[in-house]
Motif scaffolding. Structure first.
Motif, short mmCIF file in Angstrom:
data_model
loop_
_atom_site.label_atom_id
_atom_site.label_comp_id
_atom_site.label_asym_id
_atom_site.label_seq_id
_atom_site.Cartn_x
_atom_site.Cartn_y
_atom_site.Cartn_z
N VAL A 163 5.73 9.76 40.79
CA VAL A 163 5.94 10.02 39.37
C VAL A 163 6.44 8.77 38.67
N PHE A 164 5.84 8.43 37.55
CA PHE A 164 6.32 7.33 36.71
C PHE A 164 7.66 7.73 36.11
N VAL A 165 8.65 6.86 36.18
CA VAL A 165 9.98 7.17 35.66
C VAL A 165 10.20 6.48 34.32
N HIS A 166 10.15 5.15 34.31
CA HIS A 166 10.30 4.40 33.06
C HIS A 166 9.79 2.98 33.26
N PHE A 167 9.54 2.29 32.17
CA PHE A 167 9.05 0.91 32.27
C PHE A 167 10.18 -0.07 32.00
N PHE A 168 10.07 -1.24 32.61
CA PHE A 168 11.01 -2.34 32.37
C PHE A 168 10.48 -3.24 31.26
N ASN A 169 9.16 -3.40 31.26
CA ASN A 169 8.48 -4.22 30.28
C ASN A 169 7.28 -3.40 29.79
N PRO A 170 7.13 -3.20 28.49
CA PRO A 170 6.07 -2.30 28.01
C PRO A 170 4.65 -2.82 28.22
N GLY A 171 4.47 -4.07 28.55
CA GLY A 171 3.13 -4.61 28.76
C GLY A 171 2.46 -4.98 27.44
N LEU A 172 1.22 -5.42 27.54
CA LEU A 172 0.51 -5.94 26.37
C LEU A 172 -0.41 -4.93 25.69
N LEU A 173 -0.75 -3.86 26.38
CA LEU A 173 -1.66 -2.86 25.79
C LEU A 173 -0.87 -1.78 25.06
N ASP A 174 -1.40 -1.35 23.92
CA ASP A 174 -0.76 -0.31 23.15
C ASP A 174 -1.60 0.96 23.22
N ARG A 175 -0.99 2.05 23.67
CA ARG A 175 -1.66 3.34 23.69
C ARG A 175 -0.80 4.33 22.93
N ALA A 176 -1.21 4.66 21.74
CA ALA A 176 -0.43 5.57 20.89
C ALA A 176 -0.38 6.98 21.48
N ASP A 177 -1.40 7.36 22.26
CA ASP A 177 -1.44 8.71 22.83
C ASP A 177 -0.54 8.87 24.06
N LEU A 178 -0.04 7.77 24.60
CA LEU A 178 0.78 7.82 25.82
C LEU A 178 2.20 7.40 25.49
N LYS A 179 3.10 8.34 25.59
CA LYS A 179 4.52 8.08 25.29
C LYS A 179 5.27 7.87 26.60
N LEU A 180 5.52 6.62 26.93
CA LEU A 180 6.24 6.29 28.15
C LEU A 180 7.68 5.95 27.83
N LYS A 181 8.56 6.39 28.70
CA LYS A 181 9.99 6.19 28.51
C LYS A 181 10.38 4.76 28.93
N ALA A 182 11.22 4.13 28.12
CA ALA A 182 11.72 2.79 28.44
C ALA A 182 12.95 2.91 29.34
N CYS A 183 13.14 1.94 30.19
CA CYS A 183 14.30 1.89 31.07
C CYS A 183 15.56 1.65 30.24
N PRO A 184 16.64 2.36 30.52
CA PRO A 184 17.89 2.06 29.82
C PRO A 184 18.28 0.60 30.04
N ARG A 185 18.75 -0.02 29.01
CA ARG A 185 19.03 -1.47 29.05
C ARG A 185 19.96 -1.87 30.19
N ASP A 186 20.95 -1.07 30.49
CA ASP A 186 21.90 -1.42 31.54
C ASP A 186 21.33 -1.25 32.95
N GLN A 187 20.12 -0.69 33.08
CA GLN A 187 19.51 -0.50 34.40
C GLN A 187 18.34 -1.44 34.67
N ILE A 188 18.02 -2.30 33.73
CA ILE A 188 16.89 -3.22 33.92
C ILE A 188 17.24 -4.21 35.04
N PRO A 189 16.38 -4.29 36.07
CA PRO A 189 16.67 -5.24 37.16
C PRO A 189 16.43 -6.67 36.69
#
Length: 123
Positions: free
Chosen positions: A76-102
């Protein structure tokens, strides 16, 4: 000659079972993608099926011949660290909380080697 044959009780071939799952021939014990929940051995992935953009079902079996557990796992996808370069308005992915970014840090500096010339040393 006895009925045992020329080799006696020895097997014709001795080939211990060995699983090499990492490139370079090393065993993937602690770095396997999936670890058996019963015996902690690496597991082979036999099949995977994408359920949604963020969920995948994985069928795997244990490489430990004493265990041989098989099962379905859910990736299961949990969250992203870096959103990447592609934008998909139909896909709402959760961002990693700032204090947890490796953060990738450089290796710690070792003691200076007196015989080593440094390209950063001004002297």
């Amino acid at each position: 000659m006895s009925g045992e044959g020329a080799l006696g009780h020895r097997p014709l071939v001795y080939a211990p079972l060995e699983f090499r799952l990492r490139s370079g021939g090393g065993q993937a014990k602690g770095k396997a993608f999936i670890t058996c929940p019963k015996c902690d051995a690496p597991m082979f992935i036999r099949r995977s099926e994408r359920q949604t953009e963020t969920v995948k079902h994985i069928d795997a079996h244990c490489t430990n011949t004493g265990c041989t557990m098989t099962g379905m796992f859910e990736l299961v996808f949990v969250h992203f660290f870096n959103p990447g370069l592609l934008d998909r308005a139909d896909l709402k992915l959760k961002a990693c909380p700032r204090d947890q970014i490796p953060h990738v840090l450089p290796p710690p500096r070792e003691e200076a080697d007196d015989g080593q010339i440094s390209m950063f040393d001004p002297s």
